[in-house]
Write a protein that holds these residues in place. Structure first.
Motif, PDB file in Angstrom:
ATOM      1  N   ARG A 180      42.048  41.823  46.265  1.00 57.92           N
ATOM      2  CA  ARG A 180      42.824  41.369  45.122  1.00 57.92           C
ATOM      3  C   ARG A 180      43.731  42.459  44.595  1.00 57.92           C
ATOM      4  N   VAL A 181      44.676  42.015  43.787  1.00 57.51           N
ATOM      5  CA  VAL A 181      45.567  42.883  43.033  1.00 57.51           C
ATOM      6  C   VAL A 181      45.269  42.572  41.576  1.00 57.51           C
ATOM      7  N   GLY A 182      44.775  43.552  40.855  1.00 55.77           N
ATOM      8  CA  GLY A 182      44.331  43.281  39.489  1.00 55.77           C
ATOM      9  C   GLY A 182      43.179  42.290  39.556  1.00 55.77           C
ATOM     10  N   GLN A 183      43.316  41.201  38.836  1.00 53.66           N
ATOM     11  CA  GLN A 183      42.284  40.167  38.845  1.00 53.66           C
ATOM     12  C   GLN A 183      42.617  39.008  39.781  1.00 53.66           C
ATOM     13  N   ILE A 184      43.754  39.092  40.473  1.00 53.23           N
ATOM     14  CA  ILE A 184      44.207  37.976  41.307  1.00 53.23           C
ATOM     15  C   ILE A 184      43.777  38.193  42.756  1.00 53.23           C
ATOM     16  N   VAL A 185      42.953  37.283  43.250  1.00 53.24           N
ATOM     17  CA  VAL A 185      42.492  37.324  44.633  1.00 53.24           C
ATOM     18  C   VAL A 185      43.590  36.752  45.519  1.00 53.24           C
ATOM     19  N   TYR A 186      43.897  37.466  46.605  1.00 53.29           N
ATOM     20  CA  TYR A 186      44.893  36.939  47.537  1.00 53.29           C
ATOM     21  C   TYR A 186      44.342  36.723  48.938  1.00 53.29           C
ATOM     22  N   VAL A 187      43.165  37.270  49.242  1.00 51.99           N
ATOM     23  CA  VAL A 187      42.459  36.991  50.496  1.00 51.99           C
ATOM     24  C   VAL A 187      40.969  36.959  50.181  1.00 51.99           C
ATOM     25  N   ALA A 188      40.277  35.954  50.728  1.00 55.75           N
ATOM     26  CA  ALA A 188      38.830  35.868  50.541  1.00 55.75           C
ATOM     27  C   ALA A 188      38.201  35.294  51.805  1.00 55.75           C
ATOM     28  N   PHE A 189      37.018  35.780  52.107  1.00 57.27           N
ATOM     29  CA  PHE A 189      36.280  35.308  53.275  1.00 57.27           C
ATOM     30  C   PHE A 189      35.077  34.483  52.848  1.00 57.27           C
ATOM     31  N   SER A 190      34.697  33.550  53.699  1.00 56.19           N
ATOM     32  CA  SER A 190      33.456  32.819  53.482  1.00 56.19           C
ATOM     33  C   SER A 190      32.297  33.787  53.720  1.00 56.19           C
ATOM     34  N   ARG A 191      31.117  33.414  53.266  1.00 57.16           N
ATOM     35  CA  ARG A 191      29.957  34.293  53.431  1.00 57.16           C
ATOM     36  C   ARG A 191      29.696  34.623  54.901  1.00 57.16           C
ATOM     37  N   PRO A 198      49.864  48.397  48.450  1.00 53.69           N
ATOM     38  CA  PRO A 198      49.787  48.915  47.085  1.00 53.69           C
ATOM     39  C   PRO A 198      49.040  47.973  46.137  1.00 53.69           C
ATOM     40  N   ARG A 199      48.210  48.568  45.298  1.00 53.21           N
ATOM     41  CA  ARG A 199      47.452  47.917  44.238  1.00 53.21           C
ATOM     42  C   ARG A 199      46.285  47.065  44.732  1.00 53.21           C
ATOM     43  N   THR A 200      46.029  47.037  46.024  1.00 48.79           N
ATOM     44  CA  THR A 200      44.934  46.228  46.559  1.00 48.79           C
ATOM     45  C   THR A 200      43.608  46.929  46.379  1.00 48.79           C
ATOM     46  N   THR A 201      42.596  46.145  45.983  1.00 50.89           N
ATOM     47  CA  THR A 201      41.223  46.620  45.926  1.00 50.89           C
ATOM     48  C   THR A 201      40.343  45.604  46.638  1.00 50.89           C
ATOM     49  N   GLU A 202      39.242  46.084  47.174  1.00 51.96           N
ATOM     50  CA  GLU A 202      38.279  45.213  47.856  1.00 51.96           C
ATOM     51  C   GLU A 202      37.066  45.026  46.968  1.00 51.96           C
ATOM     52  N   HIS A 203      36.534  43.814  46.974  1.00 51.13           N
ATOM     53  CA  HIS A 203      35.364  43.507  46.158  1.00 51.13           C
ATOM     54  C   HIS A 203      34.403  42.628  46.934  1.00 51.13           C
ATOM     55  N   LEU A 204      33.131  42.777  46.655  1.00 50.82           N
ATOM     56  CA  LEU A 204      32.108  41.902  47.197  1.00 50.82           C
ATOM     57  C   LEU A 204      31.603  41.066  46.036  1.00 50.82           C
ATOM     58  N   ILE A 205      31.920  39.782  46.055  1.00 52.84           N
ATOM     59  CA  ILE A 205      31.574  38.888  44.960  1.00 52.84           C
ATOM     60  C   ILE A 205      30.753  37.745  45.527  1.00 52.84           C
ATOM     61  N   ARG A 206      29.510  37.655  45.076  1.00 49.70           N
ATOM     62  CA  ARG A 206      28.593  36.622  45.583  1.00 49.70           C
ATOM     63  C   ARG A 206      28.535  36.629  47.105  1.00 49.70           C
ATOM     64  N   ASP A 207      28.397  37.816  47.661  1.00 47.04           N
ATOM     65  CA  ASP A 207      28.306  38.017  49.112  1.00 47.04           C
ATOM     66  C   ASP A 207      29.556  37.602  49.870  1.00 47.04           C
ATOM     67  N   ARG A 208      30.692  37.560  49.199  1.00 51.43           N
ATOM     68  CA  ARG A 208      31.958  37.222  49.854  1.00 51.43           C
ATOM     69  C   ARG A 208      32.935  38.375  49.661  1.00 51.43           C
ATOM     70  N   VAL A 209      33.541  38.816  50.763  1.00 49.32           N
ATOM     71  CA  VAL A 209      34.538  39.883  50.695  1.00 49.32           C
ATOM     72  C   VAL A 209      35.847  39.282  50.185  1.00 49.32           C
TER      73      VAL A 209
END
Length: 112
Positions: free
Chosen positions: A29-40, A15-26
């Protein structure tokens, strides 16, 4: 070994999770808080993790876990090598990270 697609299949059910591509990194997050991020190159997955428990986790499996960059040490965060994680470990890390960033009432109703 886990992949971004493995994490995506789990994270997008939370619930509330969205996926984003930011500076070529997947990032997930929930709202504005990132909880998982991958390296490029997707060889490193960072997850929200309590700072006070980070050193013990890394000491328990230094071939799997490592510290984030020095500039990120102030955050509740730990990094993992995707090649060293299996599906079960990834699931536990992602769920725990998600629980850290959602309201307790949402976490209590989670998909488990």
């Amino acid at each position: 070994m886990i992949t971004v697609d493995d994490v995506r299949r789990l994270a997008l059910t939370l619930p509330r999770t969205t996926e984003h591509l930011i500076r070529d990194r997947v990032k997930f997050r929930v709202g504005q808080i990132v909880y998982v991020a991958f390296s490029r190159d997707e060889t490193v997955m960072g997850v929200a993790f309590p700072r006070e428990e980070r050193d013990a986790l890394i000491a328990s499996a230094p071939d799997v876990f490592h510290l984030p960059r020095e500039s990120e040490l102030r955050f509740n965060w730990v990094n993992t090598w995707t090649a060293a994680l299996d599906e079960e470990e990834m699931r536990e890390l992602v769920l725990d990270a998600w629980r850290m960033v959602v309201p307790k009432s949402v976490a209590a109703k989670g998909p488990f």
